[in-house]
Design a protein around this motif. Structure first.
Motif, PDB file in Angstrom:
ATOM      1  N   GLU A 158       0.834  -1.191   0.000  1.00 12.53           N
ATOM      2  CA  GLU A 158       0.000   0.000   0.000  1.00 12.53           C
ATOM      3  C   GLU A 158       0.878   1.254   0.000  1.00 12.53           C
ATOM      4  O   GLU A 158       0.637   2.197  -0.740  1.00 12.53           O
ATOM      5  CB  GLU A 158      -0.917  -0.015   1.235  1.00 12.53           C
ATOM      6  CG  GLU A 158      -1.972   1.080   1.202  1.00 12.53           C
ATOM      7  CD  GLU A 158      -2.707   1.218   2.530  1.00 12.53           C
ATOM      8  OE1 GLU A 158      -2.362   0.490   3.487  1.00 12.53           O
ATOM      9  OE2 GLU A 158      -3.619   2.069   2.608  1.00 12.53           O
ATOM     10  N   LEU A 159       1.900   1.230   0.838  1.00 12.86           N
ATOM     11  CA  LEU A 159       2.790   2.389   0.928  1.00 12.86           C
ATOM     12  C   LEU A 159       3.486   2.639  -0.405  1.00 12.86           C
ATOM     13  O   LEU A 159       3.664   3.794  -0.800  1.00 12.86           O
ATOM     14  CB  LEU A 159       3.823   2.192   2.047  1.00 12.86           C
ATOM     15  CG  LEU A 159       3.304   2.417   3.470  1.00 12.86           C
ATOM     16  CD1 LEU A 159       4.427   2.265   4.476  1.00 12.86           C
ATOM     17  CD2 LEU A 159       2.665   3.798   3.598  1.00 12.86           C
ATOM     18  N   ARG A 160       3.871   1.557  -1.091  1.00  9.23           N
ATOM     19  CA  ARG A 160       4.509   1.747  -2.393  1.00  9.23           C
ATOM     20  C   ARG A 160       3.595   2.540  -3.321  1.00  9.23           C
ATOM     21  O   ARG A 160       4.027   3.498  -3.964  1.00  9.23           O
ATOM     22  CB  ARG A 160       4.849   0.393  -3.020  1.00  9.23           C
ATOM     23  CG  ARG A 160       6.316   0.011  -2.860  1.00  9.23           C
ATOM     24  CD  ARG A 160       6.667  -1.189  -3.742  1.00  9.23           C
ATOM     25  NE  ARG A 160       6.133  -2.448  -3.227  1.00  9.23           N
ATOM     26  CZ  ARG A 160       6.670  -3.116  -2.199  1.00  9.23           C
ATOM     27  NH1 ARG A 160       7.714  -2.636  -1.556  1.00  9.23           N
ATOM     28  NH2 ARG A 160       6.152  -4.253  -1.796  1.00  9.23           N
TER      29      ARG A 160
ATOM     30  N   GLN B 124       9.616   2.649   5.389  1.00 10.90           N
ATOM     31  CA  GLN B 124       9.680   1.434   4.571  1.00 10.90           C
ATOM     32  C   GLN B 124      10.950   0.647   4.869  1.00 10.90           C
ATOM     33  O   GLN B 124      10.907  -0.577   5.005  1.00 10.90           O
ATOM     34  CB  GLN B 124       9.613   1.786   3.081  1.00 10.90           C
ATOM     35  CG  GLN B 124       8.205   2.106   2.607  1.00 10.90           C
ATOM     36  CD  GLN B 124       8.152   2.400   1.122  1.00 10.90           C
ATOM     37  OE1 GLN B 124       9.064   3.024   0.577  1.00 10.90           O
ATOM     38  NE2 GLN B 124       7.096   1.976   0.467  1.00 10.90           N
TER      39      GLN B 124
ATOM     40  N   LEU C 169       1.166   4.519  -2.491  1.00 11.59           N
ATOM     41  CA  LEU C 169       0.961   5.879  -1.993  1.00 11.59           C
ATOM     42  C   LEU C 169       2.173   6.753  -2.286  1.00 11.59           C
ATOM     43  O   LEU C 169       2.022   7.937  -2.630  1.00 11.59           O
ATOM     44  CB  LEU C 169       0.671   5.839  -0.494  1.00 11.59           C
ATOM     45  CG  LEU C 169      -0.718   5.291  -0.137  1.00 11.59           C
ATOM     46  CD1 LEU C 169      -0.808   4.963   1.349  1.00 11.59           C
ATOM     47  CD2 LEU C 169      -1.809   6.283  -0.529  1.00 11.59           C
ATOM     48  N   VAL C 170       3.356   6.183  -2.168  1.00  8.63           N
ATOM     49  CA  VAL C 170       4.558   6.959  -2.485  1.00  8.63           C
ATOM     50  C   VAL C 170       4.534   7.348  -3.963  1.00  8.63           C
ATOM     51  O   VAL C 170       4.884   8.476  -4.332  1.00  8.63           O
ATOM     52  CB  VAL C 170       5.838   6.168  -2.137  1.00  8.63           C
ATOM     53  CG1 VAL C 170       7.063   6.835  -2.749  1.00  8.63           C
ATOM     54  CG2 VAL C 170       6.002   6.077  -0.626  1.00  8.63           C
TER      55      VAL C 170
ATOM     56  N   LEU D  62       8.272   8.500   4.785  1.00  7.89           N
ATOM     57  CA  LEU D  62       7.695   7.228   4.328  1.00  7.89           C
ATOM     58  C   LEU D  62       8.786   6.263   3.880  1.00  7.89           C
ATOM     59  O   LEU D  62       8.739   5.064   4.190  1.00  7.89           O
ATOM     60  CB  LEU D  62       6.742   7.473   3.156  1.00  7.89           C
ATOM     61  CG  LEU D  62       5.365   8.040   3.475  1.00  7.89           C
ATOM     62  CD1 LEU D  62       4.509   8.061   2.223  1.00  7.89           C
ATOM     63  CD2 LEU D  62       4.687   7.203   4.555  1.00  7.89           C
TER      64      LEU D  62
ATOM     65  N   ALA E 266       1.887   7.885  -5.769  1.00  6.57           N
ATOM     66  CA  ALA E 266       0.926   8.977  -5.908  1.00  6.57           C
ATOM     67  C   ALA E 266       1.530  10.289  -5.414  1.00  6.57           C
ATOM     68  O   ALA E 266       1.339  11.358  -6.011  1.00  6.57           O
ATOM     69  CB  ALA E 266      -0.345   8.652  -5.126  1.00  6.57           C
ATOM     70  N   LEU E 267       2.273  10.175  -4.331  1.00  2.52           N
ATOM     71  CA  LEU E 267       2.911  11.358  -3.768  1.00  2.52           C
ATOM     72  C   LEU E 267       3.930  11.921  -4.752  1.00  2.52           C
ATOM     73  O   LEU E 267       4.008  13.143  -4.970  1.00  2.52           O
ATOM     74  CB  LEU E 267       3.592  10.965  -2.454  1.00  2.52           C
ATOM     75  CG  LEU E 267       4.044  12.069  -1.506  1.00  2.52           C
ATOM     76  CD1 LEU E 267       2.947  13.070  -1.269  1.00  2.52           C
ATOM     77  CD2 LEU E 267       4.505  11.451  -0.194  1.00  2.52           C
ATOM     78  N   ASP E 268       4.678  11.038  -5.369  1.00  2.00           N
ATOM     79  CA  ASP E 268       5.660  11.473  -6.355  1.00  2.00           C
ATOM     80  C   ASP E 268       4.979  12.208  -7.507  1.00  2.00           C
ATOM     81  O   ASP E 268       5.485  13.225  -7.985  1.00  2.00           O
ATOM     82  CB  ASP E 268       6.433  10.259  -6.889  1.00  2.00           C
ATOM     83  CG  ASP E 268       7.473   9.776  -5.895  1.00  2.00           C
ATOM     84  OD1 ASP E 268       7.818  10.556  -4.992  1.00  2.00           O
ATOM     85  OD2 ASP E 268       7.934   8.630  -6.017  1.00  2.00           O
TER      86      ASP E 268
ATOM     87  N   MET F 121      -1.216   7.683   4.358  1.00  2.00           N
ATOM     88  CA  MET F 121       0.249   7.735   4.437  1.00  2.00           C
ATOM     89  C   MET F 121       0.725   8.056   5.846  1.00  2.00           C
ATOM     90  O   MET F 121       1.895   8.381   6.036  1.00  2.00           O
ATOM     91  CB  MET F 121       0.792   8.832   3.516  1.00  2.00           C
ATOM     92  CG  MET F 121       0.617   8.602   2.045  1.00  2.00           C
ATOM     93  SD  MET F 121       1.241  10.043   1.146  1.00  2.00           S
ATOM     94  CE  MET F 121       0.300   9.911  -0.378  1.00  2.00           C
TER      95      MET F 121
END
Lengths: 123, 123
Positions: free
Chosen positions: A97-99, B95, A101-102, B91, A104-106, B56
């Motif tokens: 999930e974090l991948r 990770q 989201l990161v 983040l 999207a953040l990028d 996040m």
DNA sequence: CCTTGACCTGGAGCGCGCTCCAACACGTAC
DNA sequence: GTACGTGTTGGAGCGCGCTCCAGGTCAAGG
């Protein structure tokens, strides 16, 4: 080992150590003559592992379950492993999930960079 | 769009939407004749992005800062980007930490597997 | 008309995970 | 013997992020 030393070595605050003992996450600690807590090396290993479980975002309830199983001896080995494996799966899912989201953040950050450049050029 | 639809589409509960508006995370929403909230498409994009920031693990305080900057217009583009980049770094660090913790968990799980096998063999 | 249901407000309550406090008990150093 | 440092207890308080509630308003449908 006295509580202040144990706190430093385990990374848990003195208050947290007493709190964990109150709720049953740490077993009742041995006492010295004056009624003070006296920790041993095995207590330290357990406290450190509890700290790791917490760092892995395992909620207190689950840590309590794990702790209860542990206190019941070798009969619960499989149950404890299952609990850890379930939490492992949750961690892996969270990492995925974090991948996303990161990513999207990028995209958002790139978008900001564009807008900044444009406004910088036009002024 | 009425609040119930907006809630479904944004993934934020009705109570959360009103709460976010109260604390200033969402701007004061437009109202219809009867004083009821009437959301637009741009509100939806913003609410969804807020949802992502929350997923996040960005704390409300930081989301509030971001929201305030956003409400101040294009002059804060760089500040907003900086905030997002700082959170991105957090983040990434998280990770990495999780990777290490999963490795430790795997070691523990392997250890349990060993012990289970041994006790199984000896009985 | 009257009911129904979705909406409104301000404020209280909650679950988590600690953290802090007052009041008291030791044991060692001077 | 007394001051100090470190420990003890039970219980209150706190920050976060909602979530729920009472009591009221309003619009539309039957």
């Amino acid at each position: 080992m006295k509580i202040s030393d144990f706190s430093r070595r385990s990374g848990l605050s003195i208050d947290t150590l007493r709190y964990y003992e109150r709720i049953g996450l740490l077993p009742r600690t041995a006492r010295d003559g004056g009624g003070r807590r006296s920790y041993g090396a095995d207590d330290l290993a357990w406290a450190c592992f509890l700290g790791k479980l917490q760092a892995m975002d395992m909620p207190i309830r689950e840590r309590l379950t794990y702790s209860r199983l542990r206190s019941e001896g070798d009969a619960t080995l499989a149950a404890r492993r299952a609990l850890l494996e379930a939490h492992r799966a949750a961690l892996i899912a969270r990492q995925e999930e974090l991948r996303g989201l990161v990513a999207a953040l990028d995209a958002k950050i790139a978008h900001y960079r564009d807008r900044e450049t444009q406004s910088g050029d036009s002024q």
